[in-house]
Write a protein that holds these residues in place. Structure first.
Motif, PDB file in Angstrom:
ATOM      1  N   PRO A 140      49.812  47.322  38.792  1.00  0.00           N
ATOM      2  CA  PRO A 140      48.718  47.274  38.716  1.00  0.00           C
ATOM      3  C   PRO A 140      47.604  48.070  37.819  1.00  0.00           C
ATOM      4  O   PRO A 140      46.538  47.394  37.498  1.00  0.00           O
ATOM      5  N   ASN A 141      48.078  49.177  37.436  1.00  0.00           N
ATOM      6  CA  ASN A 141      47.221  49.982  36.619  1.00  0.00           C
ATOM      7  C   ASN A 141      47.204  49.467  34.975  1.00  0.00           C
ATOM      8  O   ASN A 141      46.448  49.769  34.303  1.00  0.00           O
ATOM      9  N   LYS A 142      48.049  48.484  34.823  1.00  0.00           N
ATOM     10  CA  LYS A 142      48.021  47.855  33.507  1.00  0.00           C
ATOM     11  C   LYS A 142      47.538  46.404  33.455  1.00  0.00           C
ATOM     12  O   LYS A 142      47.648  45.793  32.474  1.00  0.00           O
ATOM     13  N   THR A 143      47.313  46.030  34.601  1.00  0.00           N
ATOM     14  CA  THR A 143      46.627  44.657  34.819  1.00  0.00           C
ATOM     15  C   THR A 143      45.273  44.781  34.641  1.00  0.00           C
ATOM     16  O   THR A 143      44.533  45.303  35.562  1.00  0.00           O
ATOM     17  N   GLU A 153      38.540  41.637  41.576  1.00  0.00           N
ATOM     18  CA  GLU A 153      39.085  40.607  42.230  1.00  0.00           C
ATOM     19  C   GLU A 153      40.630  40.740  42.054  1.00  0.00           C
ATOM     20  O   GLU A 153      41.557  40.823  43.025  1.00  0.00           O
ATOM     21  N   SER A 154      41.157  40.962  41.181  1.00  0.00           N
ATOM     22  CA  SER A 154      42.637  40.930  40.674  1.00  0.00           C
ATOM     23  C   SER A 154      43.199  42.137  41.307  1.00  0.00           C
ATOM     24  O   SER A 154      44.183  42.210  41.894  1.00  0.00           O
ATOM     25  N   GLN A 155      42.542  43.358  41.175  1.00  0.00           N
ATOM     26  CA  GLN A 155      43.076  44.805  41.939  1.00  0.00           C
ATOM     27  C   GLN A 155      43.155  44.401  43.183  1.00  0.00           C
ATOM     28  O   GLN A 155      44.010  44.941  43.854  1.00  0.00           O
ATOM     29  N   GLU A 156      42.190  44.009  43.887  1.00  0.00           N
ATOM     30  CA  GLU A 156      42.130  43.934  45.544  1.00  0.00           C
ATOM     31  C   GLU A 156      43.177  42.632  45.811  1.00  0.00           C
ATOM     32  O   GLU A 156      44.141  42.969  46.684  1.00  0.00           O
ATOM     33  N   PHE A 157      43.365  41.717  44.826  1.00  0.00           N
ATOM     34  CA  PHE A 157      44.361  40.831  45.320  1.00  0.00           C
ATOM     35  C   PHE A 157      46.024  41.444  45.253  1.00  0.00           C
ATOM     36  O   PHE A 157      46.693  41.185  46.184  1.00  0.00           O
ATOM     37  N   LEU A 158      45.988  42.173  44.162  1.00  0.00           N
ATOM     38  CA  LEU A 158      47.345  42.839  44.199  1.00  0.00           C
ATOM     39  C   LEU A 158      47.563  43.734  45.007  1.00  0.00           C
ATOM     40  O   LEU A 158      48.820  43.980  45.440  1.00  0.00           O
TER      41      LEU A 158
END
Ligand SMILES: [Fe+2]
Length: 217
Positions: A140-143, A153-158
């Motif tokens: 997650p920290n590298k996405t 949104e991506s962080q919340e989804f992951l």
């Protein structure tokens, strides 16, 4: 290995990293080199992320500080069919430090500014090249983002995927270290994280080696 974090290599043995809670970042606070405290797989900012990670402790706190592993192959198999369909085909864009992550290590953010390497796009569901099984796979920290979603949104989804579907007791294991142990795991079908549930005045230090990987598909 391509591009390990060069700040923390074992002296004279550049293939071995040192993870220690005594390292400070340039601001004087604890550098999170005692492994990341969030669930992740290693080095997704690389085009060929490491297939295997091994850890070998040299100093341990009296209690706590275990390393947790999540079997993301079993977790993937247990997902509801509609969620499996939804995430299969999703792609992550990977950097050294994603802009919407909670990783606020000033050194990593500084490194990101000067980072010239490509930003690899990886599958969120990875196929194991040896046995063909599928597993959920991300850091997650590298996405920076999932293709088609904003970074936030991506962080919340992951985060939701991780805590609702992946890190259930039946898919996770916490290794409580003893000196003399060595752990090696297959990054292609696991996430891991460090526990910070120990006395911070005690020293926790491990040696880490990574085994070169292949292109995720
Ligand atoms: Fe890690």
């Amino acid at each position: 290995m391509e591009d390990q974090n060069r700040r923390y290599l074992a002296e004279g043995v550049p293939l071995v990293s040192v993870l220690s809670n005594r390292f400070k970042n340039s601001q004087g606070s604890q550098a999170k080199t005692a492994q990341s405290s969030s669930w992740h797989t290693d080095h997704t900012n690389q085009v060929l992320p490491p297939n295997y990670t091994s850890l070998y402790p040299v100093e341990l706190p009296d209690r706590g500080g275990g390393t947790s592993l999540c079997n993301t192959r079993a977790a993937y198999e247990a997902l509801p069919e509609d969620l499996k369909r939804k995430i299969t085909g999703m792609k992550t864009v990977n950097l050294l430090a994603g802009s919407a992550t909670k990783n606020r290590n000033p050194d990593t953010l500084e490194d990101q500014k000067n980072y010239k390497a490509p930003s690899p796009i990886h599958p969120l569901v990875r196929t194991h090249p040896v046995n063909g099984s599928k597993a959920v796979w991300f850091h997650p920290n590298k996405t920076e983002n999932i293709v088609g979603m904003s970074p936030e949104e991506s962080q919340e989804f992951l985060r939701d995927l991780t805590y609702t579907h992946l890190v259930k007791p039946e898919f996770t294991y916490v290794h409580q270290w003893k000196l003399g142990d060595m752990l090696i795991w297959d990054n292609r079908s696991a996430l891991h994280k460090a526990g910070f549930d120990y006395d911070p005045n005690q020293h926790r230090m491990l040696y880490r080696t990574l085994v070169r990987g292949d292109k995720p598909f």
